[in-house]
Write an enzyme that holds these catalytic residues in place. Structure first.
Site, PDB file in Angstrom:
ATOM      1  N   LYS A 216       0.839  -1.215   0.000  1.00  0.00           N
ATOM      2  CA  LYS A 216       0.000   0.000   0.000  1.00  0.00           C
ATOM      3  C   LYS A 216       0.875   1.266   0.000  1.00  0.00           C
ATOM      4  O   LYS A 216       0.648   2.212  -0.753  1.00  0.00           O
ATOM      5  CB  LYS A 216      -0.924  -0.012   1.224  1.00  0.00           C
ATOM      6  CG  LYS A 216      -1.669   1.275   1.476  1.00  0.00           C
ATOM      7  CD  LYS A 216      -2.686   1.574   0.400  1.00  0.00           C
ATOM      8  CE  LYS A 216      -3.261   2.974   0.572  1.00  0.00           C
ATOM      9  NZ  LYS A 216      -4.164   3.342  -0.513  1.00  0.00           N
ATOM     10  N   CYS A 270      -3.495  10.555   1.713  1.00  0.00           N
ATOM     11  CA  CYS A 270      -2.800   9.318   1.315  1.00  0.00           C
ATOM     12  C   CYS A 270      -1.446   9.625   0.683  1.00  0.00           C
ATOM     13  O   CYS A 270      -0.416   9.413   1.307  1.00  0.00           O
ATOM     14  CB  CYS A 270      -3.666   8.520   0.331  1.00  0.00           C
ATOM     15  SG  CYS A 270      -5.160   7.883   1.100  1.00  0.00           S
TER      16      CYS A 270
HETATM   17  N1  NAD Z   1     -10.121   8.229   2.139  1.00  0.00           N
HETATM   18  C1  NAD Z   1      -9.446   7.526   1.238  1.00  0.00           C
HETATM   19  O1  NAD Z   1      -9.610   7.745   0.038  1.00  0.00           O
HETATM   20  C2  NAD Z   1      -8.504   6.431   1.644  1.00  0.00           C
HETATM   21  C3  NAD Z   1      -8.002   5.572   0.654  1.00  0.00           C
HETATM   22  C4  NAD Z   1      -7.165   4.541   1.039  1.00  0.00           C
HETATM   23  C5  NAD Z   1      -6.816   4.376   2.366  1.00  0.00           C
HETATM   24  N2  NAD Z   1      -7.300   5.238   3.331  1.00  0.00           N
HETATM   25  C6  NAD Z   1      -6.916   5.005   4.716  1.00  0.00           C
HETATM   26  O2  NAD Z   1      -8.045   4.531   5.438  1.00  0.00           O
HETATM   27  C7  NAD Z   1      -7.982   4.967   6.794  1.00  0.00           C
HETATM   28  C8  NAD Z   1      -9.252   5.730   7.131  1.00  0.00           C
HETATM   29  O3  NAD Z   1      -9.310   6.862   6.298  1.00  0.00           O
HETATM   30  P1  NAD Z   1     -10.632   7.711   6.103  1.00  0.00           P
HETATM   31  O4  NAD Z   1     -10.387   8.587   4.937  1.00  0.00           O
HETATM   32  O5  NAD Z   1     -11.824   6.809   6.111  1.00  0.00           O
HETATM   33  O6  NAD Z   1     -10.620   8.569   7.454  1.00  0.00           O
HETATM   34  P2  NAD Z   1     -11.794   9.501   8.027  1.00  0.00           P
HETATM   35  O7  NAD Z   1     -11.128  10.524   8.848  1.00  0.00           O
HETATM   36  O8  NAD Z   1     -12.721   9.881   6.921  1.00  0.00           O
HETATM   37  O9  NAD Z   1     -12.615   8.521   8.984  1.00  0.00           O
HETATM   38  C9  NAD Z   1     -12.096   7.947  10.107  1.00  0.00           C
HETATM   39  C10 NAD Z   1     -13.216   7.822  11.138  1.00  0.00           C
HETATM   40  O10 NAD Z   1     -12.697   7.085  12.241  1.00  0.00           O
HETATM   41  C11 NAD Z   1     -13.260   7.623  13.432  1.00  0.00           C
HETATM   42  N3  NAD Z   1     -12.438   7.180  14.541  1.00  0.00           N
HETATM   43  C12 NAD Z   1     -11.273   7.685  15.017  1.00  0.00           C
HETATM   44  N4  NAD Z   1     -10.816   6.927  16.035  1.00  0.00           N
HETATM   45  C13 NAD Z   1     -11.698   5.924  16.205  1.00  0.00           C
HETATM   46  C14 NAD Z   1     -11.764   4.825  17.091  1.00  0.00           C
HETATM   47  N5  NAD Z   1     -10.804   4.591  18.003  1.00  0.00           N
HETATM   48  N6  NAD Z   1     -12.837   4.005  17.018  1.00  0.00           N
HETATM   49  C15 NAD Z   1     -13.806   4.213  16.099  1.00  0.00           C
HETATM   50  N7  NAD Z   1     -13.787   5.254  15.232  1.00  0.00           N
HETATM   51  C16 NAD Z   1     -12.737   6.081  15.270  1.00  0.00           C
HETATM   52  C17 NAD Z   1     -13.298   9.111  13.169  1.00  0.00           C
HETATM   53  O11 NAD Z   1     -14.223   9.762  14.019  1.00  0.00           O
HETATM   54  C18 NAD Z   1     -13.716   9.152  11.686  1.00  0.00           C
HETATM   55  O12 NAD Z   1     -15.113   9.245  11.536  1.00  0.00           O
HETATM   56  C19 NAD Z   1      -6.711   5.812   6.899  1.00  0.00           C
HETATM   57  O13 NAD Z   1      -5.649   5.012   7.334  1.00  0.00           O
HETATM   58  C20 NAD Z   1      -6.462   6.243   5.463  1.00  0.00           C
HETATM   59  O14 NAD Z   1      -5.113   6.543   5.229  1.00  0.00           O
HETATM   60  C21 NAD Z   1      -8.135   6.253   2.984  1.00  0.00           C
END
Ligand code: NAD
Length: 432
Positions: A216, A270
């Site tokens: 990744k 990312c």
């Molecule tokens: N958004 C993308 O396009 C994308 C693509 C690939 C990978 N990722 C990865 O996926 C992961 C999540 O990204 P995202 O964009 O969904 O983030 P985001 O910030 O949109 O969502 C994360 C959510 O997790 C919640 N949260 C935080 N701590 C928590 C806990 N202990 N228990 C439960 N909920 C909790 C937050 O309140 C938030 O709503 C990250 O590692 C990111 O790098 C994101």
């Protein structure tokens, strides 16, 4: 059990990744509980609505919530499969912060039972899944965890499966993309594979957790390095007085050359973040990856300097900054170079600066006290004499030449190839 319609799945983190994932799994007939630390997110989902903008997500969520397949809570409950999709930002000096992951793993440990599967989806430094395993082992000495018990038998499966969806196409790509599934042990990988086969049409390839984690990070570092090349070319072309967009178009006619597009930097949570996880993991071996990050960050400062020079060369003329999002056609402003540029210009030029962002109802708080205002595109085209194009939203691309030919334009994304080159580029070069 896995594969049965009564499968219980708990998704931790209901953001851009977790909520679509939870909804897609719920559509397969599983009982899905989404966990989030934000009561607002939990209330919104339970009322069948969404708190993020993503194509078709609202209809899917309202459907699975109405059917009772998806509900949300701040409190974890027992389940068969736990999917962790919480943030993994970096802290000071770009050191990865896996605190959210370990907090989520702590919650999972309180309800984990024999036969369960834990899958980490958050983009993570190499070794994080093993760290989650060690964390769970410490919190739950009554359970045999994989890779640490003699004889190979384990009570639970722990795996890593990164997400590589594109915002705006998440619901399609969650299903169609190939998945890399890394187990702490081969048996863990097979258990996770069985789960993903419920809803993934793409190929599911199994490997080790460490290889999946690095895969990744490698994907995003590859993108970052290639964008850095394009951004560096854009600066060379400016210095040499050549149109970089034309050069790239021409160079890409070579059958084995495919140069990406330059821009005002690299944004999002990312590509602008993940390469640092590799740098942190192997600081002596990542000269190119680190430099690419620095080149892309420096491009943003360069755009601020050039835009400032253009604005300063036209005293009193209203300025429109087009776009704040980190890329086209989305409402996500995290780590956005466009936002950084627009805020810097607003801080310097105050109420002369108007912001156009079709994906925002109000200006982000970073503009507080600057005097900048949010306007719609028509207002900006009517009033502004200087235009800085920062995001390639389709709405901006569609502005015809006759609506911008009388303006001083700095097009950082190459969205208007027909814009005549003006003396401004020389003024910007001299001043920056
Ligand atoms: N958004 C993308 O396009 C994308 C693509 C690939 C990978 N990722 C990865 O996926 C992961 C999540 O990204 P995202 O964009 O969904 O983030 P985001 O910030 O949109 O969502 C994360 C959510 O997790 C919640 N949260 C935080 N701590 C928590 C806990 N202990 N228990 C439960 N909920 C909790 C937050 O309140 C938030 O709503 C990250 O590692 C990111 O790098 C994101």
């Amino acid at each position: 059990m896995l594969g049965g319609t009564e499968l219980k799945v708990c998704v931790l983190g209901l953001g851009y990744i977790g909520l679509p994932t939870a909804a897609v799994i719920a559509r397969t007939g599983a009982q899905v509980l989404g966990i989030d630390v934000s009561p607002h997110v939990v209330e919104t989902v339970n009322s069948g609505r969404v708190h993020i903008e993503e194509v078709d997500l609202d209809g899917l969520v309202s459907g699975v919530v109405a059917r009772g397949s998806l509900r949300a809570s701040t409190q974890i409950e027992p389940a068969d499969v736990f999917v962790i999709a919480v943030p993994t930002p970096f802290g000071a000096d770009h050191v990865p912060d896996v605190g959210y992951v370990l907090k989520a793993a702590t919650a999972v440990a309180t309800v984990l039972k024999v036969g369960d599967t834990v899958i980490l989806e958050s983009t993570s430094p190499v070794g994080t899944t093993e760290q989650v395993r060690d964390f769970i082992a410490e919190l739950r000495p009554d359970l045999k965890v994989p890779g640490r018990s003699s004889g190979g038998h384990a009570d639970v499966a722990i795996a890593y499966c990164p997400e590589r969806v594109l915002p705006g196409r998440i619901l399609v790509e969650l299903i169609d993309n190939d998945r890399v599934i890394g187990g702490i042990t081969p048996r863990c990988a097979r258990r996770a594979l069985h789960f993903y086969r419920r809803f993934v049409r793409g190929a599911c390839v199994t490997t080790t957790a460490r290889a999946a984690e690095m895969t990744k990070l490698t994907e995003n570092a590859f993108r970052d390095v290639n964008i850095a090349f394009a951004n560096e070319l854009s600066r060379v072309a400016e210095t040499l007085g050549v149109d970089v967009w034309e050069v790239i178009r021409l160079a890409n006619r070579h059958p084995r050359v495919n140069i990406l597009q330059p821009g005002p930097g690299v944004g999002g949570h990312c590509i602008a973040v993940d390469p640092w996880f590799l740098v942190h993991g192997a600081p002596d071996d990542t000269q190119l990856i680190r430099t690419a990050r620095e080149v892309n960050d420096a491009k943003c400062d360069h755009v601020i300097a050039r835009a400032s020079a253009l604005i300063a060369a036209h005293p009193g003329v209203p300025v429109a900054c087009l776009g704040l999002a980190f890329k086209a056609n989305i409402d996500d402003f995290r780590e956005s170079p466009a936002l950084k540029v627009a805020v810097a210009l607003a801080q310097r030029f105050g109420s002369r600066v108007q912001i156009v962002e079709p994906y925002a109802d109000t200006l982000p708080s970073a503009f507080d006290g600057t005097g900048a205002t949010l306007v719609d595109l028509d207002d900006a085209l009517e009033r502004a004499g200087v235009m800085i194009a920062l995001v390639d939203h389709d709405l901006f691309r569609s502005v015809p030449l006759e609506e911008r030919c009388d303006k001083h334009v700095y097009d950082t994304r190459g969205i208007w190839p027909d814009q005549p080159a003006v003396a401004d580029s020389r003024a910007m070069r001299l001043a920056s």
